[in-house]
Design an enzyme around this catalytic site. Structure first.
Site, mmCIF file in Angstrom:
data_model
loop_
_atom_site.group_PDB
_atom_site.id
_atom_site.type_symbol
_atom_site.label_atom_id
_atom_site.label_comp_id
_atom_site.label_asym_id
_atom_site.label_seq_id
_atom_site.Cartn_x
_atom_site.Cartn_y
_atom_site.Cartn_z
ATOM 1 N N ARG A 55 5.322 -7.204 1.142
ATOM 2 C CA ARG A 55 5.164 -7.795 -0.195
ATOM 3 C C ARG A 55 4.181 -7.042 -1.084
ATOM 4 O O ARG A 55 4.433 -6.888 -2.286
ATOM 5 C CB ARG A 55 4.867 -9.294 -0.095
ATOM 6 C CG ARG A 55 3.653 -9.699 0.606
ATOM 7 C CD ARG A 55 3.865 -10.903 1.487
ATOM 8 N NE ARG A 55 4.366 -10.435 2.763
ATOM 9 C CZ ARG A 55 5.208 -11.070 3.525
ATOM 10 N NH1 ARG A 55 5.656 -12.224 3.157
ATOM 11 N NH2 ARG A 55 5.591 -10.572 4.661
ATOM 12 N N THR A 56 3.074 -6.557 -0.531
ATOM 13 C CA THR A 56 2.092 -5.905 -1.405
ATOM 14 C C THR A 56 2.663 -4.607 -1.972
ATOM 15 O O THR A 56 2.599 -4.358 -3.177
ATOM 16 C CB THR A 56 0.789 -5.622 -0.624
ATOM 17 O OG1 THR A 56 0.396 -6.810 0.050
ATOM 18 C CG2 THR A 56 -0.316 -5.171 -1.547
ATOM 19 N N LYS A 101 0.542 16.962 10.346
ATOM 20 C CA LYS A 101 0.069 18.309 10.722
ATOM 21 C C LYS A 101 -1.450 18.351 10.744
ATOM 22 O O LYS A 101 -2.057 19.409 10.788
ATOM 23 C CB LYS A 101 0.612 19.336 9.718
ATOM 24 C CG LYS A 101 2.123 19.367 9.660
ATOM 25 C CD LYS A 101 2.590 20.204 8.459
ATOM 26 C CE LYS A 101 4.042 19.908 8.139
ATOM 27 N NZ LYS A 101 4.409 20.376 6.788
ATOM 28 N N ARG A 103 -3.552 1.201 0.885
ATOM 29 C CA ARG A 103 -3.832 0.272 2.004
ATOM 30 C C ARG A 103 -4.259 1.114 3.204
ATOM 31 O O ARG A 103 -3.618 2.118 3.517
ATOM 32 C CB ARG A 103 -2.597 -0.550 2.351
ATOM 33 C CG ARG A 103 -2.808 -1.344 3.636
ATOM 34 C CD ARG A 103 -1.710 -2.333 3.900
ATOM 35 N NE ARG A 103 -1.805 -3.476 3.019
ATOM 36 C CZ ARG A 103 -1.069 -4.585 3.166
ATOM 37 N NH1 ARG A 103 -0.189 -4.673 4.152
ATOM 38 N NH2 ARG A 103 -1.205 -5.596 2.332
ATOM 39 N N HIS A 159 -8.836 -7.862 0.411
ATOM 40 C CA HIS A 159 -7.465 -7.770 -0.120
ATOM 41 C C HIS A 159 -7.523 -8.413 -1.515
ATOM 42 O O HIS A 159 -7.017 -9.516 -1.739
ATOM 43 C CB HIS A 159 -6.506 -8.517 0.806
ATOM 44 C CG HIS A 159 -5.053 -8.190 0.600
ATOM 45 N ND1 HIS A 159 -4.571 -7.507 -0.506
ATOM 46 C CD2 HIS A 159 -3.957 -8.460 1.368
ATOM 47 C CE1 HIS A 159 -3.260 -7.377 -0.401
ATOM 48 N NE2 HIS A 159 -2.859 -7.944 0.722
HETATM 49 N N1 CP Z 1 0.147 -10.563 2.205
HETATM 50 C C1 CP Z 1 0.379 -9.285 2.488
HETATM 51 O O1 CP Z 1 -0.500 -8.433 2.329
HETATM 52 O O2 CP Z 1 1.630 -9.011 2.955
HETATM 53 P P1 CP Z 1 2.188 -7.563 3.323
HETATM 54 O O3 CP Z 1 1.439 -7.090 4.542
HETATM 55 O O4 CP Z 1 3.657 -7.773 3.579
HETATM 56 O O5 CP Z 1 1.932 -6.654 2.157
#
Ligand code: CP
Length: 309
Positions: free
Chosen positions: A50-51, A78, A100, A128
Site C-alpha cells: 500500500r505505501t 554487485k 523505505r 512511518h
Molecule cells: N501499512 C503499510 O506500510 O503497508 P505496506 O507494507 O503494504 O506498505
C-alpha cells in the site's frame, strides 16, 4: 523543499494543513497538476504494497512521472551501497525520493547527503510518518475532531506505526493507550496515558481500536504464544462488544486474518481499514506537495481554527 523523515519534522499545524489538503484533494473532481514535469522516485529496500503503490498513484495523479527502483535487479547486487544508489539516482535530475528501509534511521541519514526531498516510507521499527498522517486523516474524516481516545493493540514494540501515530496524536490533543502481551508492550512510553495487558481495560472507553499484526520480520526471538495472542488480543465480534458502540476499527495493514483481526470484523461496518488505504493516496499527495514545495500551504494558526472546506 522539506525532508519528511519523521513526525518530529512536522509541527501540529503542519499536520493539520496536510490533513486539510488531503481531504480537499479527495473531494476535488479535478486534481491539480501541482507536480507536472517533476520526477518522483520510489526506492523501497523492504517489501510494501500500500505505501509504495499509493505514493506512485499520488505522484501520477498530481502530474509527476514516477520511477521505481527495484533493488533486487539493481547494481546493489554487485555491491553498491544504498546511499551510493540514492546519490546515483539523484544525479539523474529527479525531484523527490520516497524511501523505505529495514534499518532504523536510514532515511534520516540519507537525507543529510541528498539535496532533493526525502520522504520516509517506513524505517525498521522507528517511524512511518505518512501512515500516521493518513490515519489521522481517516480519524478526522470519521469524527470531525482530533481529541480522540485511541487504543493501539498488538505488537507495539516492533511497530514504527505505533510510534509515529502516538507522536502525531499527542501533537493534536489525542490520547493513546497501548495494549498487548507483555513481550510486545513497552514498560513506559512518552505521551501514552495507559499501558496494559488487559484488552477490556484498554478498549472499554475509546473511539478507535487500532490493531497491529505481530511483526515477525522484525522479531529476533521466536514468539510461540500465538494461541494466547488470539485468545486475549484478537479483535473479533466478541471482543468488540467490550468497546463503545461508536468505536471504529483501524489497522495499518498488512493484516493477518484470524490472528490479530477476525474475518468477521475486518471489513465490517465498524472497520475503516479500506478508508485508510484510500486516504493514503490523498495524504501522500499532500505530503509530496509539501516536501517538494509544489503547493503553497495556507498557515493554520491553531486547531480551533481548523476547518475543512
Ligand atoms: N501499512 C503499510 O506500510 O503497508 P505496506 O507494507 O503494504 O506498505
Amino acid at each position: 523543499m522539506k525532508h519528511i523523515v519523521d513526525i518530529k519534522d512536522l509541527s501540529g499545524t503542519e499536520i493539520l494543513s496536510i490533513v486539510k489538503r488531503a481531504l480537499y484533494l479527495k473531494k476535488s473532481r479535478v486534481v491539480p497538476r501541482t507536480l507536472d514535469r517533476k520526477y518522483v522516485v520510489t526506492a523501497f529496500f523492504e517489501p510494501s504494497t500500500r505505501t509504495k503503490l499509493s505514493f506512485q498513484r499520488a505522484a501520477l495523479s498530481l502530474g509527476a512521472k514516477v520511477i521505481d527502483l527495484a533493488p533486487d535487479t539493481s547494481s546493489m547486487l554487485k555491491g553498491e551501497t544504498e546511499l551510493d544508489t540514492l546519490l546515483t539516482i539523484e544525479a539523474m535530475d529527479v525531484d523527490a525520493i520516497v524511501i523505505r528501509t529495514r534499518r532504523n534511521g536510514d532515511p534520516a541519514k540519507f537525507s543529510k547527503h541528498l539535496q532533493i526531498p526525502v520522504i520516509n516510507a517506513g524505517d525498521g521499527t522507528n517511524e512511518h510518518p505518512t501512515q500516521a498522517l493518513l490515519d489521522i486523516t481517516t480519524m478526522y474524516e470519521h469524527y470531525g475532531k482530533f481529541n480522540l481516545r485511541v487504543a493501539i493493540v498488538g505488537d507495539i514494540n516492533h511497530s514504527r506505526v505505533a510510534r509515529s501515530l502516538t507522536e502525531a496524536l499527542a501533537k493534536l490533543g489525542g490520547s493513546v493507550i497501548f495494549c498487548g502481551p507483555e513481550e510486545f508492550i513497552p514498560k513506559s512510553f512518552p505521551d501514552v496515558s495507559l499501558i496494559t495487558t488487559d484488552l477490556q481495560e484498554a478498549i472499554s472507553n475509546v473511539d478507535v481500536i487500532y490493531a497491529l499484526r505481530i511483526q515477525k520480520e522484525r522479531i529476533e526471538e521466536v514468539y510461540d504464544n500465538i494461541e494466547e495472542f488470539f485468545k486475549n488480543y484478537q479483535i473479533n465480534e466478541s471482543n468488540l462488544e467490550m468497546a463503545p458502540k461508536h468505536a471504529i476499527l483501524m489497522h495499518p495493514g498488512p493484516f493477518n486474518r484470524n490472528v490479530e483481526v477476525s474475518d468477521g470484523v475486518v471489513y465490517s461496518s465498524r472497520s475503516r481499514i479500506l478508508d485508510q488505504v484510500r486516504n493514503g493516496v490523498y495524504s501522500r499527495m499532500a505530503v509530496l506537495e509539501k516536501a517538494t514545495g509544489a503547493y503553497e500551504y495556507e498557515s493554520i494558526q491553531s486547531i480551533e481554527k481548523f476547518v475543512v472546506i
